[in-house]
Design a protein around this motif. Structure first.
Motif, PDB file in Angstrom:
ATOM      1  N   UNK A  49       0.785  -1.116  -0.085  1.00 16.54           N
ATOM      2  CA  UNK A  49      -0.119   0.136   0.060  1.00 16.54           C
ATOM      3  C   UNK A  49       0.800   1.212  -0.092  1.00 16.54           C
ATOM      4  N   UNK A  50       1.768   1.337   0.740  1.00 19.00           N
ATOM      5  CA  UNK A  50       2.847   2.531   0.967  1.00 19.00           C
ATOM      6  C   UNK A  50       4.006   2.507   0.383  1.00 19.00           C
ATOM      7  N   UNK A  51       4.286   1.475  -0.460  1.00 16.44           N
ATOM      8  CA  UNK A  51       5.515   1.331  -1.250  1.00 16.44           C
ATOM      9  C   UNK A  51       5.735   2.537  -2.173  1.00 16.44           C
ATOM     10  N   UNK A  52       4.820   3.133  -2.951  1.00 19.59           N
ATOM     11  CA  UNK A  52       5.033   4.485  -3.528  1.00 19.59           C
ATOM     12  C   UNK A  52       5.344   5.812  -2.906  1.00 19.59           C
ATOM     13  N   UNK A  53       5.038   5.598  -1.587  1.00 13.29           N
ATOM     14  CA  UNK A  53       5.608   6.707  -0.863  1.00 13.29           C
ATOM     15  C   UNK A  53       7.031   6.860  -0.945  1.00 13.29           C
ATOM     16  N   UNK A  54       7.853   5.978  -0.730  1.00 13.13           N
ATOM     17  CA  UNK A  54       9.214   6.026  -1.026  1.00 13.13           C
ATOM     18  C   UNK A  54       9.668   5.938  -2.401  1.00 13.13           C
ATOM     19  N   UNK A  55       8.939   5.689  -3.386  1.00 16.84           N
ATOM     20  CA  UNK A  55       9.148   5.700  -4.768  1.00 16.84           C
ATOM     21  C   UNK A  55       8.717   6.710  -5.844  1.00 16.84           C
ATOM     22  N   UNK A  56       7.864   7.523  -5.018  1.00 13.81           N
ATOM     23  CA  UNK A  56       6.883   8.672  -5.726  1.00 13.81           C
ATOM     24  C   UNK A  56       7.809   9.477  -6.817  1.00 13.81           C
ATOM     25  N   UNK A  57       9.000  10.076  -6.300  1.00 14.08           N
ATOM     26  CA  UNK A  57       9.708  10.835  -7.593  1.00 14.08           C
ATOM     27  C   UNK A  57      10.142   9.927  -8.654  1.00 14.08           C
ATOM     28  N   UNK A  58      10.583   8.661  -8.352  1.00  9.18           N
ATOM     29  CA  UNK A  58      11.030   7.758  -9.751  1.00  9.18           C
ATOM     30  C   UNK A  58       9.756   7.500 -10.353  1.00  9.18           C
ATOM     31  N   UNK A  59       8.759   7.013  -9.941  1.00 12.24           N
ATOM     32  CA  UNK A  59       7.425   6.645 -10.556  1.00 12.24           C
ATOM     33  C   UNK A  59       6.887   7.753 -11.331  1.00 12.24           C
ATOM     34  N   UNK A  60       6.745   8.947 -10.662  1.00 20.32           N
ATOM     35  CA  UNK A  60       6.429   9.850 -11.310  1.00 20.32           C
ATOM     36  C   UNK A  60       6.960  10.382 -12.457  1.00 20.32           C
ATOM     37  N   UNK A  61       8.332  10.597 -12.536  1.00 21.65           N
ATOM     38  CA  UNK A  61       9.257  10.807 -13.722  1.00 21.65           C
ATOM     39  C   UNK A  61       9.164   9.743 -14.990  1.00 21.65           C
ATOM     40  N   UNK A  62       9.237   8.526 -14.382  1.00 23.95           N
ATOM     41  CA  UNK A  62       9.343   7.561 -15.332  1.00 23.95           C
ATOM     42  C   UNK A  62       7.855   7.321 -16.199  1.00 23.95           C
ATOM     43  N   UNK A  63       6.740   7.750 -15.364  1.00 23.84           N
ATOM     44  CA  UNK A  63       5.561   7.428 -16.083  1.00 23.84           C
ATOM     45  C   UNK A  63       4.764   8.830 -16.655  1.00 23.84           C
ATOM     46  N   UNK A  64       5.597   9.794 -16.421  1.00 21.50           N
ATOM     47  CA  UNK A  64       5.283  11.254 -16.892  1.00 21.50           C
ATOM     48  C   UNK A  64       4.188  11.731 -16.238  1.00 21.50           C
ATOM     49  N   UNK A  65       4.014  11.846 -14.829  1.00 20.00           N
ATOM     50  CA  UNK A  65       3.057  12.768 -14.315  1.00 20.00           C
ATOM     51  C   UNK A  65       3.726  13.350 -13.095  1.00 20.00           C
ATOM     52  N   UNK A  66       3.251  14.234 -12.738  1.00 20.87           N
ATOM     53  CA  UNK A  66       3.647  15.125 -11.524  1.00 20.87           C
ATOM     54  C   UNK A  66       3.737  14.620 -10.139  1.00 20.87           C
ATOM     55  N   UNK A  67       4.447  14.889  -9.211  1.00 28.92           N
ATOM     56  CA  UNK A  67       4.293  14.196  -7.638  1.00 28.92           C
ATOM     57  C   UNK A  67       3.186  14.053  -7.290  1.00 28.92           C
ATOM     58  N   UNK A  68       2.096  15.171  -7.370  1.00 29.21           N
ATOM     59  CA  UNK A  68       0.769  15.418  -6.869  1.00 29.21           C
ATOM     60  C   UNK A  68      -0.047  14.405  -7.436  1.00 29.21           C
ATOM     61  N   UNK A  69       0.189  14.304  -8.846  1.00 31.26           N
ATOM     62  CA  UNK A  69      -0.895  13.468  -9.467  1.00 31.26           C
ATOM     63  C   UNK A  69      -0.346  11.605  -9.114  1.00 31.26           C
ATOM     64  N   UNK A  70       1.020  11.604  -8.931  1.00 26.53           N
ATOM     65  CA  UNK A  70       1.552  10.224  -8.526  1.00 26.53           C
ATOM     66  C   UNK A  70       0.808   9.918  -7.344  1.00 26.53           C
ATOM     67  N   UNK A  71       0.669  10.994  -6.333  1.00 23.29           N
ATOM     68  CA  UNK A  71      -0.024  10.598  -4.940  1.00 23.29           C
ATOM     69  C   UNK A  71      -1.444   9.845  -5.193  1.00 23.29           C
ATOM     70  N   UNK A  72      -2.033   9.824  -6.606  1.00 23.70           N
ATOM     71  CA  UNK A  72      -3.034   8.875  -6.705  1.00 23.70           C
ATOM     72  C   UNK A  72      -2.757   7.434  -6.492  1.00 23.70           C
ATOM     73  N   UNK A  73      -1.786   7.113  -6.443  1.00 24.26           N
ATOM     74  CA  UNK A  73      -1.179   5.583  -6.343  1.00 24.26           C
ATOM     75  C   UNK A  73      -1.494   5.326  -4.792  1.00 24.26           C
ATOM     76  N   UNK A  74      -1.655   6.241  -3.951  1.00 26.69           N
ATOM     77  CA  UNK A  74      -1.957   6.004  -2.536  1.00 26.69           C
ATOM     78  C   UNK A  74      -3.563   6.294  -2.265  1.00 26.69           C
ATOM     79  N   UNK A  75      -4.134   7.354  -3.201  1.00 27.51           N
ATOM     80  CA  UNK A  75      -5.552   7.400  -2.936  1.00 27.51           C
ATOM     81  C   UNK A  75      -6.522   6.400  -3.542  1.00 27.51           C
ATOM     82  N   UNK A  76      -5.990   6.074  -4.856  1.00 24.72           N
ATOM     83  CA  UNK A  76      -6.975   4.872  -5.380  1.00 24.72           C
ATOM     84  C   UNK A  76      -7.316   3.764  -4.563  1.00 24.72           C
ATOM     85  N   UNK A  77      -6.151   3.074  -4.191  1.00 23.89           N
ATOM     86  CA  UNK A  77      -6.409   1.861  -3.264  1.00 23.89           C
ATOM     87  C   UNK A  77      -7.322   2.162  -1.867  1.00 23.89           C
ATOM     88  N   UNK A  78      -7.065   3.489  -1.510  1.00 25.11           N
ATOM     89  CA  UNK A  78      -7.905   3.976  -0.250  1.00 25.11           C
ATOM     90  C   UNK A  78      -9.269   3.838  -0.562  1.00 25.11           C
TER      91      UNK A  78
END
Length: 415
Positions: A49-78
């Motif tokens: 669930x919280x793995x993206x917290x430590x990987x947010x900058x890398x995933x956001x950069x690789x998948x082409x989204x902003x850090x705020x948008x990348x936070x949806x990786x935590x919002x969606x499962x919630x």
């Protein structure tokens, strides 16, 4: 009922007046090993669930989204988990809870594999939605069945052991995911959590006893629980506390990176956060039922102090590290406090209570991380820490409204 609740308040380990057929049929060792298997599952779920917290900058950069948008990786499962927690239990009827736990572990494994190989952010969110579908049901069952796996007098210790999976995930899981990402890639981190999910599935398949349902949860049970004023106020308190934490914690890695912490330093800080949280969970488990309200008030006060102080000391790496560790102490103890609080609120409806507790927690995680993302993109990362502090302050007012120092909290909560 009042006599039973008085006993709950007076005894440290006795929490739920519910049968434990599995415990009586198995040896003490096997009973505790079954608890360990669920704790491993908790570790796998929380790490994922919280793995993206430590990987947010890398995933956001690789998948082409902003850090705020990348936070949806935590919002969606919630969001999905908030729906699945009561929804799954309403649809489960009297199906053996062991079978449901195994099915949820399979879904967890699938989620990790989809996330690991996601070619786009949309597919990543699909994988995270699968996690949410499993997450709500898992926590509802894990918390409701803890007392069925061991003797009744050990229910509090069993709950604490299962919740230790949360702190183990922050001690080892999230920092290890960050470390693996640094060595290889963020995709390798999801593959590693997939292996962890497979291990949890194997442990549960081998160790969990049959867990037949005594009665199917009904919509009327949820309605009956929500009709209680103290239960509603307790759920509000839970939402505020978890919202305070996750509106800020989701973005702790970008905050540390913004303040010149290297990847190795971030990993170390997150490791420290989890370690002190684990110690706090163990330390408070021996006294939490005797001093529940005071314990919760103290931990939320520490949370408030940490969130309010971090933006002020951002120029000092040492001070930032100390405040993050204080934050870890607080949140290491908070889930156990709140879980027992909700159990005391619904001793006659344990599965309904667990379902609503999990649902509210996931709503708070989703809204907290989403709102934090909006604040991060619009104002900055420090502002979301102030938001978390405001929510923590509000939650303290709700805790105090139950009457501080009341020695019959259990009776009040069950009204």
């Amino acid at each position: 009922m009042e006599k039973n609740l008085a006993a709950l308040s007076a005894q440290n380990d006795s929490l739920l007046d519910m049968p434990a057929p599995a415990a009586s049929a198995a040896s003490p060792l096997r009973s505790w090993l079954s608890v360990v298997s669920v704790a491993i599952g908790a570790f796998a779920f929380v790490t994922t669930e919280f793995l993206p917290v430590g990987l947010l900058p890398q995933i956001a950069s690789d998948l082409g989204v902003s850090p705020g948008t990348a936070g949806l990786m935590v919002t969606t499962p919630g969001i999905i988990a908030a729906i699945s927690a009561p929804g799954l239990m309403l649809g489960a009827g009297r199906i053996d809870r062991r079978f449901i736990l195994l099915a949820l572990s399979i879904l967890l494994l699938t989620s990790n594999l989809v996330s690991a190989f996601a070619p786009s952010f949309g597919v990543m969110l699909l994988g995270r939605a699968l996690l949410g579908a499993a997450l709500g049901g898992f926590w509802t069952l894990a918390l409701a069945t803890a007392g069925r796996l061991v003797r009744q007098e050990h229910a509090a210790k069993a709950t604490a052991m299962i919740l230790s999976g949360v702190t183990f995930a922050t001690v080892i899981g999230v920092p290890l995911g960050t470390f693996i990402s640094g060595l290889y890639s963020w995709r390798a981190s999801f593959i590693a959590t997939g292996a962890l999910a497979a291990a949890a599935l194997a442990a549960q398949a081998f160790l969990l006893p049959a867990l037949p349902s005594k009665a199917a949860i009904r919509f009327s049970d949820l309605r009956a629980l929500l009709s209680r004023a103290t239960a509603r106020k307790s759920l509000l308190m839970v939402a505020l506390v978890f919202g305070a934490h996750f509106s800020s914690y989701t973005y702790v890695t970008p905050f540390l990176a913004e303040n010149n912490f290297s990847l190795s330093a971030i990993t170390s800080v997150l490791l420290g956060f989890g370690f002190v949280g684990f110690v706090a969970n163990l330390a408070i488990s021996t006294a939490v039922t005797r001093h529940l309200q005071a314990s919760l008030f103290a931990m939320v006060t520490i949370l408030l102090a940490a969130l309010a102080t971090l933006p002020l000391v951002h120029a000092s790496p040492a001070a930032v590290a100390v405040m993050v560790l204080a934050w870890g102490v607080a949140f290491g103890a908070i889930p156990l406090c709140l879980s027992i609080w909700l159990q005391l609120s619904s001793p006659d409806l344990p599965e309904a209570g667990s379902a609503l507790f999990v649902s509210i927690v996931q709503v708070a995680i989703a809204l907290g991380s989403f709102t934090g993302g909006v604040v991060v993109d619009a104002v900055g990362i420090s502002a979301t820490l102030w938001l978390g502090g405001l929510l923590a302050l509000t939650s303290l007012a709700v805790i105090a409204s139950f009457g501080m120092g009341n020695k019959k909290l259990a009776e009040i909560l069950a009204k």
